[in-house]
Design an enzyme around this catalytic site. Structure first.
Site, PDB file in Angstrom:
ATOM      1  N   LEU A 109      69.431 -10.697  -7.049  1.00 28.57           N
ATOM      2  CA  LEU A 109      68.575  -9.740  -6.360  1.00 28.57           C
ATOM      3  C   LEU A 109      67.560 -10.567  -5.591  1.00 28.57           C
ATOM      4  O   LEU A 109      67.026 -11.537  -6.135  1.00 28.57           O
ATOM      5  CB  LEU A 109      67.842  -8.832  -7.357  1.00 28.57           C
ATOM      6  N   ASP A 110      67.270 -10.193  -4.339  1.00 25.77           N
ATOM      7  CA  ASP A 110      66.283 -10.980  -3.609  1.00 25.77           C
ATOM      8  C   ASP A 110      64.913 -10.805  -4.255  1.00 25.77           C
ATOM      9  O   ASP A 110      64.673  -9.863  -5.017  1.00 25.77           O
ATOM     10  CB  ASP A 110      66.276 -10.617  -2.127  1.00 25.77           C
ATOM     11  N   ALA A 111      64.019 -11.704  -3.959  1.00 25.45           N
ATOM     12  CA  ALA A 111      62.722 -11.745  -4.640  1.00 25.45           C
ATOM     13  C   ALA A 111      61.955 -10.433  -4.490  1.00 25.45           C
ATOM     14  O   ALA A 111      61.227 -10.026  -5.412  1.00 25.45           O
ATOM     15  CB  ALA A 111      61.886 -12.910  -4.110  1.00 25.45           C
ATOM     16  N   SER A 113      63.185  -7.468  -4.349  1.00 28.99           N
ATOM     17  CA  SER A 113      63.882  -6.354  -4.997  1.00 28.99           C
ATOM     18  C   SER A 113      63.711  -6.426  -6.510  1.00 28.99           C
ATOM     19  O   SER A 113      63.422  -7.477  -7.074  1.00 28.99           O
ATOM     20  CB  SER A 113      65.369  -6.367  -4.620  1.00 28.99           C
TER      21      SER A 113
END
Length: 245
Positions: A109-111, A113
């Site tokens: 998950l990107d930072a 999210s």
């Protein structure tokens, strides 16, 4: 690790230890022909190595190797999906450092999210879950700007064109609306970088907050932010079912 079959535990003991049921219940399952070990129907009296045997009950995989760990983690916003970070940012590893086993995140998950990440030391299952050919679904809640028009679900399911090719949602629904924003749920099986944000931005609804709520049969539920829990036997079986070839 046992090397002599006489030193191996009986199958019903291994099944009971994995939480399938009492030894008596497990004996009944074996006698009824509902247990397979390494591709063959099990018999009462069989002995197995719990670290290597592939055991199925009613077609569902039962993990009996006590060394294997399967976790659900609720990743906070701002935490990077790595087990270490050269920039010194807070990472997933900071939340599981007390575990006796070393685990790895399944996908990312990107930072910015939040939400569900799976963590495990089962490399084979992790690789299958991340492989696009298995198409394991992922569910997200997104807070977006703008009023959601009729027909947006159809447009997203049919596919939108992105710079790296078309992207399709498996499902889409509006959960809640306000005059300026909406909370929507989107389901898809793709794993391209920032895919949900890019899809919704492409249709004119930039994402201000994104939370992953499910991966296949595993749901985030009421797991608190920054906490992890062990997956249940049925959740693990569901993940194996999702990546059967």
């Amino acid at each position: 690790m046992p090397t002599d079959n006489t030193d191996l535990p009986r199958l019903q003991k291994v099944l009971a230890g994995a939480g399938v049921g009492s030894r008596r219940v497990c004996e009944d399952l074996i006698a009824a022909g509902r247990v397979n070990v390494n591709g063959k129907r099990a018999q009462l009296g069989d002995k197995v190595d719990p670290e290597t045997a592939e055991i199925y009950v009613d077609g569902d995989r039962v993990v009996t190797d006590a060394n294997l760990v399967y976790l659900a983690f609720n990743k906070p916003r701002g935490v990077v999906s790595t087990m270490s970070d050269e920039k010194g940012r807070q990472s997933v590893a900071d939340f599981v450092e007390r575990l006796p086993q070393r685990v790895y995140h399944v996908g990312r998950l990107d930072a910015d999210s939040e939400g569900l990440l799976l963590l495990t030391n089962d490399g084979d299952l992790a690789n299958r879950l991340m492989h696009p050919s298995y198409g394991v679904s992922k569910t997200y809640l997104a807070e977006v700007s703008g009023t959601i028009p009729r027909g947006l679900r159809k447009r997203l399911v049919q596919g939108v064109e992105l710079e790296d090719g078309p992207a399709h949602a498996d499902d889409f629904r509006v959960v809640d609306t306000t005059p300026r924003t909406a909370l929507v749920e989107i389901v898809l099986h793709e794993g391209r970088k920032h895919i949900v944000r890019r899809m919704l931005d492409e249709v004119g609804h930039p994402v201000s907050r994104l939370v992953r709520t499910a991966i296949g049969p595993v749901k985030l539920g009421d797991l608190r932010v920054g906490r992890w829990r062990r997956l249940t036997a049925s959740e693990i079986a569901g993940l194996f079912r999702a990546v059967e070839s």
